[in-house]
Design an enzyme around this catalytic site. Sequence first.
Site, mmCIF file in Angstrom:
data_model
loop_
_atom_site.group_PDB
_atom_site.id
_atom_site.type_symbol
_atom_site.label_atom_id
_atom_site.label_comp_id
_atom_site.label_asym_id
_atom_site.label_seq_id
_atom_site.Cartn_x
_atom_site.Cartn_y
_atom_site.Cartn_z
ATOM 1 C CD GLU A 20 34.639 45.733 53.281
ATOM 2 O OE1 GLU A 20 35.516 45.022 53.773
ATOM 3 O OE2 GLU A 20 34.487 45.842 52.037
ATOM 4 C CB SER A 27 32.196 42.620 45.990
ATOM 5 O OG SER A 27 31.551 42.045 44.911
ATOM 6 C CG HIS A 55 31.111 45.411 49.939
ATOM 7 N ND1 HIS A 55 32.252 44.769 50.365
ATOM 8 C CD2 HIS A 55 30.477 44.548 49.119
ATOM 9 C CE1 HIS A 55 32.290 43.557 49.829
ATOM 10 N NE2 HIS A 55 31.229 43.402 49.078
ATOM 11 C CE LYS A 115 28.536 47.097 39.781
ATOM 12 N NZ LYS A 115 27.468 46.678 40.678
ATOM 13 C CG ASN A 155 35.959 40.318 49.392
ATOM 14 O OD1 ASN A 155 35.704 39.411 50.185
ATOM 15 N ND2 ASN A 155 35.034 40.871 48.630
ATOM 16 C CG MET A 158 24.623 40.828 46.899
ATOM 17 S SD MET A 158 24.853 40.056 48.518
ATOM 18 C CE MET A 158 25.425 41.436 49.484
#
Length: 716
Positions: free
Chosen positions: A464, A431, A452, A409, A502, A326
Amino acid sequence: MATALSLSFPQPDIGLITFDLPGKGANILSRSVLDELAGLLDQVEKRKDLAGLVVKSGKPGTFIAGADIREFLASLGAPKSDVVAMCRRGQQLFQRLSNGPFVSMAAIDGICVGGGAELAVWCDRRVMSDNPKSEIGFPEVKLGLYPGWGGTSRAPRLVGLANALEMITAGETVDARAAMTMGLVSDVVPADKLLDAAIGVIRAEKQTGQYLMDRERWSGPLVEEPTELMFLGATASAMIQQETKGNYPAPMAALELMLETCQLPAEEALQREAEGMAQLFGSPVNAALINVFFLTDRNKRDTGLDKANVAAATIKSAAVIGSGIMGSGIAAATLKSEVPIALTDANVDALAKGAKQVLEEAAYNRKTKGPDLAKTLKLAPLLSVTHRDEEIAAADLVIEAIIEKEEPKKELYARLEPLLRPEAILASNTSTIPITKLAAGLKRPERFCGIHFFNPVRRMKLVEVIRGAKTSDETIATAVAFAKRIGKSPIVVGDGPGFLVNRLLFPYMNEAIELLCDGASIKDIDRAATAFGMPMGPITLYDLVGLDTAVYAGLTMAKAFPDRIVSSPLVPAMVKQGRLGQKSGMGFFSYQNKKGRAEDDPAVEQLITTYRRDTRKFSRDELINRLFLPMLLEATRMLEEKIVRDVRDVDLGLIFGLGFPPFQGGLLYWADRIGAAKLLEMIKPLEPLGPRFQPTPLLREMAAKGRQFYPQGGAA
Ligand code: NAD
């Protein structure tokens, strides 16, 4: 009232119509503009001293962006005879451009599409600027239509049937060079030389009289060999069928029309074109695609906020942490838009691999199918690959795309935040982890949000932007503006499990497994989804995403919505057997052949049998209802919870994020076509299956009050 068209005379015998729609960024052909054009043509046709008439735009870099789609929307229910009349009026007006006592000329700088391209092809000749923005084409099929102001008969006469078929049935535009090669334009020059070039061509035509011979020739049928016609028809029809899977009628209708009308005199061809348009205009697919047009149009203008007084900051430099799948995709999209970008990763090899990929992807040339040297040289200085936190923290926007675990994170943010400038924005590409949770330890949670992206970033337009409990409006506005700047379509979503896409994907994927256990076959489930228009079936999608990833993500969703997600033991059992999907060579299908193609696997059938509760057969409609109604119900819950700001964000998110079929207009648009009362009837027999089929208060209320998701029956 300010007019859109003005007439001037740059030379005594040259008329110039300049199109400059007041107060708009692009020129659109509305009814009132067509009336103005008629008035100006009345004037110039009386002038016997004119050698030429040039039509050009008063807006540099944009010629004509097409017809007014808002007027289309307002006329969707019009009787067929009105549609025929509407087309005939447009044809007859444009036709005057090739019947006048002068050489007519379109001087095209920038986009020239739809009705604009039809106006241009009715002119005797066209010249085009070499501006990279200059393109010409007929994208009407993307609205479920074909050109109806003479494009289908005029284009083949100018560029040959094969070229015209390709342009009209695929709806793609061509650039100036391609237009010149196929003979669509007479000259390609720099934008500031366009008028001179146009006048030059007019003078040459006046001398040779070639344009008069062409007028004569183009009023008759196109002479095509019958075998050539058959060959063209067969190849084009096979390609269209493969592209549309029978779900989009316009390209095939255009093909059939053009094969027939190229053999007729132009006047008869025009009448047939108008009659055929009446069949497409106002059809369910046309209405659904017009809805999608307005979804994207609104998205382009949406700032992400419902108030007007919040300004987005301009991101002058960005940084990405994590150069995996990503992170490198996000960095490449940023670099491609010429925003300076710093990239880092904890792992040296991953960083080297990521940096190479970023540059290759950003400098990729679609035509040569490889990296473009000039682009590489231009972009390379904008990419900095670093291990220093200070370099990362100097950016206006820092996007974190590291491993999907909360602790690493948060540790990273704790280390980095003190180094950031107070106005810098920190964002996560997570995500699944709630943004509010990730912001917990931050000193400036108002400058933190989710951005996202979807995988693969280079292909997926959706982003998003996730608002945490403390995210400020400025942060949202800036994130939305940045996403647009790098070519994405952002929607703002509230913080919640699975965000938007999702969360709506899960009920659908979950139901596919439930259907397997209730007796449906893999093939029937996938075929029902693709017949509905999905790009692939849910079982194939499991194999693509990876069954281990699906189990892991499923656990998060099951924790969030324990009553609605049925955690079937089937998928974990497959993972236990090493069936992780395509990546491990086997999942619901086997990929252990030379080409890695999906093949049925009897061992999977056997495994499913052990988890089967029933062996009943399902009709296609039953399968479609089982797959899409839980998705719809979940969407109504998201609207109730105000996770999304607008129904249009749900539909756009699913089209751009999941490949929900545009010809259905969007999930909620599809639901509106059925109606809330009917939906409740469809859900009733499924209610015993569990709370996931429980109608929501919103749906019940809509049924009771006869309300729709879309306020006026469409997105405009
Ligand atoms: P990946 O495993 O391909 O890449 C993650 C990279 O982060 C690795 O190169 C790793 O070395 C690096 N890394 C790990 N810890 C780090 C640290 N503390 N500091 C610096 N670098 C570190 O993962 P990915 O698929 O690119 O996913 C990254 C993020 O994007 C995750 O949050 C994931 O949920 C999210 N995401 C993934 C997808 C997808 O389809 N893969 C889609 C949307 C969002």
